[in-house]
Design an enzyme around this catalytic site. Structure first.
Site, PDB file in Angstrom:
ATOM      1  N   GLY A  91       0.885  -1.241   0.124  1.00  0.00           N
ATOM      2  CA  GLY A  91      -0.119  -0.039  -0.139  1.00  0.00           C
ATOM      3  C   GLY A  91       0.818   1.095   0.017  1.00  0.00           C
ATOM      4  O   GLY A  91       0.301   2.186   0.300  1.00  0.00           O
ATOM      5  N   HIS A  98       8.783   6.369   4.947  1.00  0.00           N
ATOM      6  CA  HIS A  98       8.113   7.257   5.798  1.00  0.00           C
ATOM      7  C   HIS A  98       7.253   6.438   6.859  1.00  0.00           C
ATOM      8  O   HIS A  98       6.978   5.308   6.414  1.00  0.00           O
ATOM      9  CB  HIS A  98       7.051   8.321   5.168  1.00  0.00           C
ATOM     10  CG  HIS A  98       5.995   7.531   4.272  1.00  0.00           C
ATOM     11  ND1 HIS A  98       6.423   7.297   2.837  1.00  0.00           N
ATOM     12  CD2 HIS A  98       4.802   7.169   4.259  1.00  0.00           C
ATOM     13  CE1 HIS A  98       5.326   6.804   2.185  1.00  0.00           C
ATOM     14  NE2 HIS A  98       4.192   6.885   3.184  1.00  0.00           N
TER      15      HIS A  98
HETATM   16  P1  AMP Z   1       1.543   5.651   1.888  1.00  0.00           P
HETATM   17  O1  AMP Z   1       0.404   4.917   1.271  1.00  0.00           O
HETATM   18  O2  AMP Z   1       2.294   4.986   3.320  1.00  0.00           O
HETATM   19  O3  AMP Z   1       2.743   5.792   1.004  1.00  0.00           O
HETATM   20  O4  AMP Z   1       1.225   7.154   2.484  1.00  0.00           O
HETATM   21  C1  AMP Z   1       1.631   8.268   1.917  1.00  0.00           C
HETATM   22  C2  AMP Z   1       1.083   9.274   2.523  1.00  0.00           C
HETATM   23  O5  AMP Z   1       1.419  10.602   2.094  1.00  0.00           O
HETATM   24  C3  AMP Z   1      -0.613   9.411   2.345  1.00  0.00           C
HETATM   25  O6  AMP Z   1      -1.441   9.319   3.421  1.00  0.00           O
HETATM   26  C4  AMP Z   1      -0.863  10.642   1.775  1.00  0.00           C
HETATM   27  O7  AMP Z   1      -1.908  11.269   2.299  1.00  0.00           O
HETATM   28  C5  AMP Z   1       0.294  11.554   2.300  1.00  0.00           C
HETATM   29  N1  AMP Z   1       0.869  12.620   1.382  1.00  0.00           N
HETATM   30  C6  AMP Z   1       1.102  12.579  -0.062  1.00  0.00           C
HETATM   31  N2  AMP Z   1       1.304  13.600  -0.469  1.00  0.00           N
HETATM   32  C7  AMP Z   1       1.568  14.396   0.623  1.00  0.00           C
HETATM   33  C8  AMP Z   1       1.941  15.803   0.778  1.00  0.00           C
HETATM   34  N3  AMP Z   1       2.212  16.792  -0.302  1.00  0.00           N
HETATM   35  N4  AMP Z   1       2.035  16.467   2.152  1.00  0.00           N
HETATM   36  C9  AMP Z   1       1.792  15.458   3.109  1.00  0.00           C
HETATM   37  N5  AMP Z   1       1.270  14.284   3.208  1.00  0.00           N
HETATM   38  C10 AMP Z   1       1.170  13.832   1.791  1.00  0.00           C
END
Ligand code: AMP
Ligand code: ZN
Length: 106
Positions: A91, A98
């Site tokens: 996912g 992160h």
């Molecule tokens: P993942 O699915 O673990 O890769 O989560 C990526 C996360 O990054 C998601 O929860 C998104 O809402 C978040 N996200 C994507 N772009 C940004 C952004 N520009 N600023 C803050 N969060 C972000």
């Protein structure tokens, strides 16, 4: 490099930062899945947990140790959830390592 989190590190796109030091940046998730939803990233581009190398062990330790400190600073005294999504089947949407911190009263 076309990495959205590297662009946040570089200040090219904005983020609601809650912590910054030489090695890590933490900011609010743009689509929060809980009342408090933070992301903590190494400033250095590491694509995912699957790409971690033996030399990254100390960095990962410092990242994990930063999590409870940020949880405390952001009022998550009642506890919190952490998640690291890894790879397509895990996912992961953003290919820069992160850790999610989720908490707060619903
Ligand atoms: P993942 O699915 O673990 O890769 O989560 C990526 C996360 O990054 C998601 O929860 C998104 O809402 C978040 N996200 C994507 N772009 C940004 C952004 N520009 N600023 C803050 N969060 C972000
Ligand atoms: Zn990156």
């Amino acid at each position: 490099m076309n990495c959205i989190f590297c662009k946040i590190v570089a200040g090219e796109i904005p983020a609601k930062k809650v912590h910054e030091d030489e090695e890590f940046l933490a900011f609010h998730d743009i689509r929060p899945a809980a009342p408090v939803h933070l992301l903590v990233i190494p400033k250095r581009h590491v694509p995912s947990l699957a790409d971690v190398q033996p030399g990254d062990e100390a960095m990962l330790g410092r990242l994990m140790a930063l999590v409870p400190r940020l949880a405390h600073e952001n009022g998550l005294e009642g506890g919190f959830k952490t998640a690291i999504n890894t790879g397509r089947d895990g996912g992961q949407e953003v290919d820069h390592l992160h850790i999610h911190i989720l908490g707060g009263r619903r």
